[in-house]
Design a protein around this motif. Sequence first.
Motif, short mmCIF file in Angstrom:
data_model
loop_
_atom_site.label_atom_id
_atom_site.label_comp_id
_atom_site.label_asym_id
_atom_site.label_seq_id
_atom_site.Cartn_x
_atom_site.Cartn_y
_atom_site.Cartn_z
N MET A 1 0.83 -1.21 0.00
CA MET A 1 0.00 0.00 0.00
C MET A 1 0.86 1.27 0.00
O MET A 1 0.46 2.31 -0.52
CB MET A 1 -0.92 -0.01 1.22
N PHE A 2 2.05 1.14 0.60
CA PHE A 2 2.93 2.32 0.66
C PHE A 2 3.73 2.53 -0.63
O PHE A 2 4.19 3.62 -0.92
CB PHE A 2 3.91 2.18 1.84
N LEU A 3 3.96 1.42 -1.36
CA LEU A 3 4.89 1.48 -2.49
C LEU A 3 4.56 2.55 -3.53
O LEU A 3 5.47 3.22 -4.01
CB LEU A 3 4.97 0.10 -3.17
N PRO A 4 3.28 2.73 -3.89
CA PRO A 4 2.99 3.74 -4.93
C PRO A 4 3.44 5.15 -4.54
O PRO A 4 3.63 6.01 -5.42
CB PRO A 4 1.48 3.67 -5.07
N HIS A 5 3.62 5.36 -3.27
CA HIS A 5 3.98 6.71 -2.81
C HIS A 5 5.48 6.88 -2.60
O HIS A 5 5.92 7.89 -2.06
CB HIS A 5 3.24 7.00 -1.49
N MET A 6 6.26 5.89 -3.03
CA MET A 6 7.72 5.95 -2.80
C MET A 6 8.45 6.01 -4.14
O MET A 6 7.97 5.52 -5.16
CB MET A 6 8.17 4.71 -2.02
N ASN A 7 9.63 6.63 -4.14
CA ASN A 7 10.47 6.73 -5.32
C ASN A 7 11.03 5.35 -5.65
O ASN A 7 11.72 4.75 -4.83
CB ASN A 7 11.61 7.73 -5.04
N HIS A 8 10.76 4.87 -6.86
CA HIS A 8 11.18 3.50 -7.21
C HIS A 8 12.69 3.35 -7.25
O HIS A 8 13.21 2.25 -7.13
CB HIS A 8 10.56 3.06 -8.54
N LEU A 9 13.40 4.47 -7.40
CA LEU A 9 14.85 4.38 -7.44
C LEU A 9 15.47 4.20 -6.05
O LEU A 9 16.61 3.78 -5.92
CB LEU A 9 15.44 5.64 -8.09
N THR A 10 14.70 4.52 -5.03
CA THR A 10 15.23 4.40 -3.66
C THR A 10 14.52 3.32 -2.86
O THR A 10 14.63 3.27 -1.63
CB THR A 10 15.09 5.76 -2.93
N LEU A 11 13.77 2.46 -3.55
CA LEU A 11 13.02 1.41 -2.85
C LEU A 11 13.93 0.51 -2.01
O LEU A 11 13.58 0.12 -0.90
CB LEU A 11 12.26 0.54 -3.86
N GLU A 12 15.07 0.16 -2.56
CA GLU A 12 15.97 -0.76 -1.86
C GLU A 12 16.44 -0.16 -0.53
O GLU A 12 16.37 -0.81 0.51
CB GLU A 12 17.19 -1.08 -2.75
N GLN A 13 16.90 1.11 -0.57
CA GLN A 13 17.44 1.71 0.65
C GLN A 13 16.35 2.02 1.67
O GLN A 13 16.50 1.77 2.87
CB GLN A 13 18.19 3.02 0.32
N THR A 14 15.20 2.55 1.18
CA THR A 14 14.17 3.02 2.11
C THR A 14 13.19 1.95 2.55
O THR A 14 12.57 2.08 3.61
CB THR A 14 13.38 4.17 1.45
N PHE A 15 13.03 0.88 1.76
CA PHE A 15 11.97 -0.09 2.10
C PHE A 15 12.45 -1.55 2.12
O PHE A 15 12.44 -2.20 3.15
CB PHE A 15 10.81 0.09 1.12
#
Length: 851
Positions: A1-15
Motif C-alpha cells: 500500500m505504501f509502495l505507490p507513494h515511494m520513489n522506485h529508485l530508492t526502494l531498496e534503501q528506504t523499504f
Amino acid sequence: MFLPHMNHLTLEQTFFSQVLPKTVKLFDDMMYELTSQARGLSSQNLEIQTTLKNILQTMVQLLGALTGCVQHVCATQESIILENIQSLPSSVLHIIKSTFVHCKNSESVYSGRLHLVSDHLQALFKEAYSLQKQLMELLDMVCMDPLVDENDDILNMVIVIHSLLDICSVISNMDHAFHANTWKFIIKQSLKHQSIIKSQLKHKDIITSLCEDILFSFHSCLQLAEQMSQSDAQDNADYRLFQKTLKLCRFFANSLLHYTKEFLPLLSDSSCTLHQLYLQIHSKFPPSLYATRISKAYQEEIAGAFLVTLDPLISQLLTFQPFMQVVLDSKLDLPCELQFPQCLLLVVVMDKLPSQPEEVQTLWCTESQVSETTTRISLLKAIFYSFEQCSGELSLPVHLQGVKSKGQTEVAVTLYQHVCVHLCTFITSFHPSLFAELDVALLDAVLSANMITSLLAMDAWCFLARYGTAELCTHHVTLVAQLIKSCPGECYQLINLSILLKRLFFFMAPLHQLEFIQKFSPKEAENLPVWQHISFQALPAELRKQTVHEVTTVGTAECRKWLSSSRTLGELESLNTVLSALLAICNSAGEALDKEKQTAIMEVVSQLWAFLNIKQVADQPYVQQTFSLVLTLLGFFIQTLDPKMIIQVVTLQTSLLKLEPPDYVRLAMLDFLSSLGKLFIPEAIQDRILPNLSCIFALLLADRSWLLEQHTLEAFTQFAEGTNHEEIVPQCLSSEETKNKVVSFLEKTGFVDETESAKVERVKQEKDTFWEPFANVTVEEAKRSSLQPYAKKARHEFPWEEEYRSALHTIAGALEATESLLQKGPAPAWLLMEMEVLQERMDKLKRYIVG
C-alpha cells in the motif's frame, strides 16, 4: 500500500532492505511454529486445527503482499537494475523454497491428518506458485551492462539462478510443467547474461541437476512404458502421461544440449557427469541386459523423441578434451551394467570422427600421458577393450538396429556384427597419418587372450587387406609371418597369429605369393614354423604343387634326421613343427601329394610311432603333442595303413585313456576314430580292434567336459554313419545315460527349455561372476597380463623339469639294456666295481635332492 507513494529508485534503501529481512524472519518463525504444532493435529483437537489454519492463512496473505511488491516493481519500471531491488529476489526465493519444501513434506509433517488442512496448504502452494511466476517476469526485465563489471550485480544474479536451481530440486516431483518452466527460465537467464556471469556460475551444479532430472524423467517414462507393455488393455490416461513424461525428457535433453553448447569450455569438471548420463540412459534401455522390458512400439517412440537428442550432444563433446580424457581413461572402472553402453558410445564416437578435423582425429586415436597418474588410451584400443567386457551381450546375443542399405529392409544385427561393420567403415576413412596407430591397435587386439576380441581384430584386418592395396596386404602377411617365425614356444598369441596368417594369405596376389615363397623358402627347415600355419589351398595349382613337394621333401628329411640322431626330448619341439607342416599339407592340399610323397610321409610317421611309448605320452607334454600329430597323420592315411599298425594304435589309445591324458590328446584320438568309419576291418583282426573301439568311445562319451563331449558325439556320429561294422555301435553305448545323450544329439533335442527373461538373468549372473575378480584391473594391467603365455607358467617353477625327465629316461634305458645283457651271458669282472661307483653317485644325488 505504501509502495505507490515511494520513489522506485530508492526502494531498496528506504523499504526493501529494511522490511524484507524482518519479513523473512517472520515467515521462518511461522514455519517453525507450524511444523511444531502439526504433531498434535487431530480431528478432536479443534484448537490446534484453528491455530494451524490461521498460520497458513497468514502465510498466504504474506505471500500475496510479496506478490504485490513484485508486481509494483514490474509495473513502474521498463528495465530493472538489480542493484535497485537486490533484497527482493533473494528474500522472495527463500520464502518460496521454504513453502515448497513444507508442501512437499506435508505427508510426514501432518502424520496422516493432512486432510484437515489440505485446502489451506493448497492455497499456500498456489500463492507461492503465483509469486515465483511473477518474480521470474521481474527478473526477465533485469538489465546488466556487459561492459560494466559490477561485482554485486553479477553476484546477485548468480545467487538468483542457483536459488532457482535449488527450487527445481524441490518441485521436480510436484508439478512437471512448473518444474520445466523454472528450468527454462534458468537456462534463459544464464544465456542472456552469459558474457558477464559465465565465470561465476557453478556450472557443475547446473549440469548435475539437469542430468539428474533427465534420468528421473527417463526412468519414469520407462516405468510407464513397462506398465503399459504388461497390460492387456490400453489405458488412455497412462498413455497421455507417458507422452507428457517423454516430452519432458526431450525438453530436459534439449536444455542440456543448449547449455552445453554455450558453456562448453567451462564444463571440464562436468565431463564425468555427461559421460555417466549417456551410459546410465543406455544401460536402462533395450537391448541392454539391464534394461526395462518394454514393447517395441514404446522403444521406437522413446528413441525417436528422446534418445536422438543424445547424438548431437556427443557431437558437441567430440572436440572437448576433458570429455575425451574421461571416456578414454586407462583406469576407467565401470560396473558390469555400464560396459555395454560404453561400447556403444565408443562406436558412436568412431562414426563421427571422419567428419572432424585431423587434429581432433589425432587426439582420439593416439595414446597420451595426460599426467603422472593418468593415461589416455587410443579410441581403437578402448573399443577392443570395451568390446571384450561385453561377454554377456555377445553370448546371448543382444541385437541392435542394423544399417539401412539401398533397396533392402533393415535387419537387426548382433553386437559383434554392429561393432565389426562400424569398425570396418571407420577403417575406410582412417587418416593416413594415423595408420601406424591402426596397425598397433589391430595387432594388440589379435594378441589378446580373449578369443572373441582377437577374432574381431582378425575380421577387421582381413577387411583392411581386401580394401587396401595388394602391397599393403603383402606387407602385413610378411609382418605376421616374421612374428610367427620369431615367436618362442607355444602360447595363445602364436595360435592367434597363425589363424590371421592363414586368412590373410588367401588375399595375396599370386605374384606376391611367389615373392613370399622366395622370402620364406619352403626348402629351408627354418621356415617350416611359418608353413605349418598356411593353407596351401590359397596357392594357384602349379605353385601349390611345387610348394607341397618342397615342404614334404624338407619335412620328411627332418623327420629322418631326428630318427637317426640321439632322439632327445629337447629336440621334439622342432620335430613337432615339422609334423605340423606335413599335417597342414594333408589337410589343405592332400590331392597335390603324389604316391612317392605319400609313401615318404607314411614311412617316417610309422617309424615315429614305433618310438612312442605309453609312459612318455602320459607324462611328457612334447611327446603328447608328437603323439597327437602322428595320430592325426595316421588317420589321414587310414586306407593304406598296415592292419598291425591299426591294432597297435587302437590298443595304445585304450590304455592311454585310463591314464587321463589332456583334452587335446583325446581330441586327436577322436580324429583317428572317426576316420576308422571309412575303413573295412578284416575279419581276422576284428576281435583285436572292435572291442577296443567300443571301449574308447564308451570312455569318451562318458567324459564330463562339455567340449570333449560335443566333439565325441560328432566323431561317434560320423563313425556310425560310415562304418560297415554296425554291430559295434550299440556296444559303445555302455549306459542308459550315454544312449540318451546320443539320441538327444541325433534328434537335436534335450536342450534346456529357457525363457528369454530367464536366459537374460542367467547371462547377467555369469557376467557378474566372470567380471568380479577383475573389477579392479586397469586396462594397462589387463594388457600386460594378457601377454603372459599361460602354457609357460608351470615351467617357471621347475625350468629344467623336461631335461631332468629326459636324463632319467636315459638312465632307465641304460639299466634295462644292462639287465638284458646279463640275461644273455656272464658279466665281465669290472662290472660290479663300476656299479658300486654308480651306486655311490646315486646316493650323493639323493643327498642333493633331500638337502
